[in-house]
Motif scaffolding. Sequence first.
Motif, short mmCIF file in Angstrom:
data_model
loop_
_atom_site.label_atom_id
_atom_site.label_comp_id
_atom_site.label_asym_id
_atom_site.label_seq_id
_atom_site.Cartn_x
_atom_site.Cartn_y
_atom_site.Cartn_z
N THR A 174 42.09 30.25 44.70
CA THR A 174 41.73 31.63 45.05
C THR A 174 42.52 32.09 46.27
OG1 THR A 174 39.54 31.37 44.08
CG2 THR A 174 39.80 33.13 45.70
N ASP A 186 41.09 35.98 38.89
CA ASP A 186 40.50 34.80 39.50
C ASP A 186 39.37 34.30 38.61
OD1 ASP A 186 39.73 32.76 41.10
OD2 ASP A 186 39.11 33.99 42.79
N GLU A 187 39.63 33.32 37.77
CA GLU A 187 38.68 32.83 36.78
C GLU A 187 37.99 34.01 36.09
OE1 GLU A 187 36.50 29.40 37.85
OE2 GLU A 187 37.86 28.83 39.45
#
Length: 253
Positions: free
Chosen positions: A46, A174-175
């Motif tokens: 991240t 991000d995911e």
Amino acid sequence: MEFKTHISVQNLDVFYGTERALKDITVDIPDKKITVIIGPSGCGKTTLLKSFNRLVDSMDEVKVSGKVFLDGENIFDPKVEITHIRKKMGLLSQKPFPLPMSIYDNVAYGPRIHGIRDKKELGRIVEHYLKQSSLWDEVKDRLHAPASRLSLGQQQRLCLARGLAVEPEIILGDEPTSALDPKSSQRIEQRFLELKREYTIVIVTHILRQAMRLADYVVFLYLGELIEHGPAEDILVDPKEEMTKEYIKGIIS
Ligand SMILES: Nc1ncnc2c1ncn2[C@@H]1O[C@H](COP(=O)(O)OP(=O)(O)O)[C@@H](O)[C@H]1O
Ligand SMILES: [Mg+2]
């Protein structure tokens, strides 16, 4: 694998207080491909992604050194305007955050900020990006309903449409499917595979199978270090580093 570089990271270090979250990262992110950042939880995925749009240094106690070149411009140069950088990127986070307004207004939000007022034109833009996010058919009869009434999967596609409507060059995720059911995840993945023709896409995931489905290029981080990077067929199938081999085999997780 020959490629044109879109984002060039050079000797990037990020500290949260005294903790060094990224250690001397140097990597080139290819233009108009899907780059997937993999690695176990807490390894700095991240942080690396948020360095690309300078969200990382918006926090107190964060120290960044090194360079990130975007279209040849070092984004950490004090002369660079953050809004200029951010305009080039759309960010999808782990959970969808639609704005507390209607479906229509969510997508029209960015274009309105950029001065588009004409109703017909806004309507065309909203339709176009809802189609690009494959949400149009599900919402075309209720465009003025609150975005909060959509399912999580639909909300994430709405966030994608909202991001695309500001015409970025890069999509950061991000995911982006971690809060979604398998069907919705698959839809988002399908979108990425089509959008890479027009956009540079960088996705963080800890799901190896997702990396295998999406990645053209892979960046493997471990404890803040870049262990290995390269074309997906090398890193995910035949990595060179022992650490990567173990991660791929599922020994490290
Ligand atoms: N805002 C923050 N303040 C302090 N430490 C942080 C912050 N964000 C992340 N970290 C630390 O930095 C490291 C990398 O975090 P992160 O980039 O979120 O990893 P990942 O996304 O791979 O799970 C972790 O050790 C994490 O605890
Ligand atoms: Mg993370």
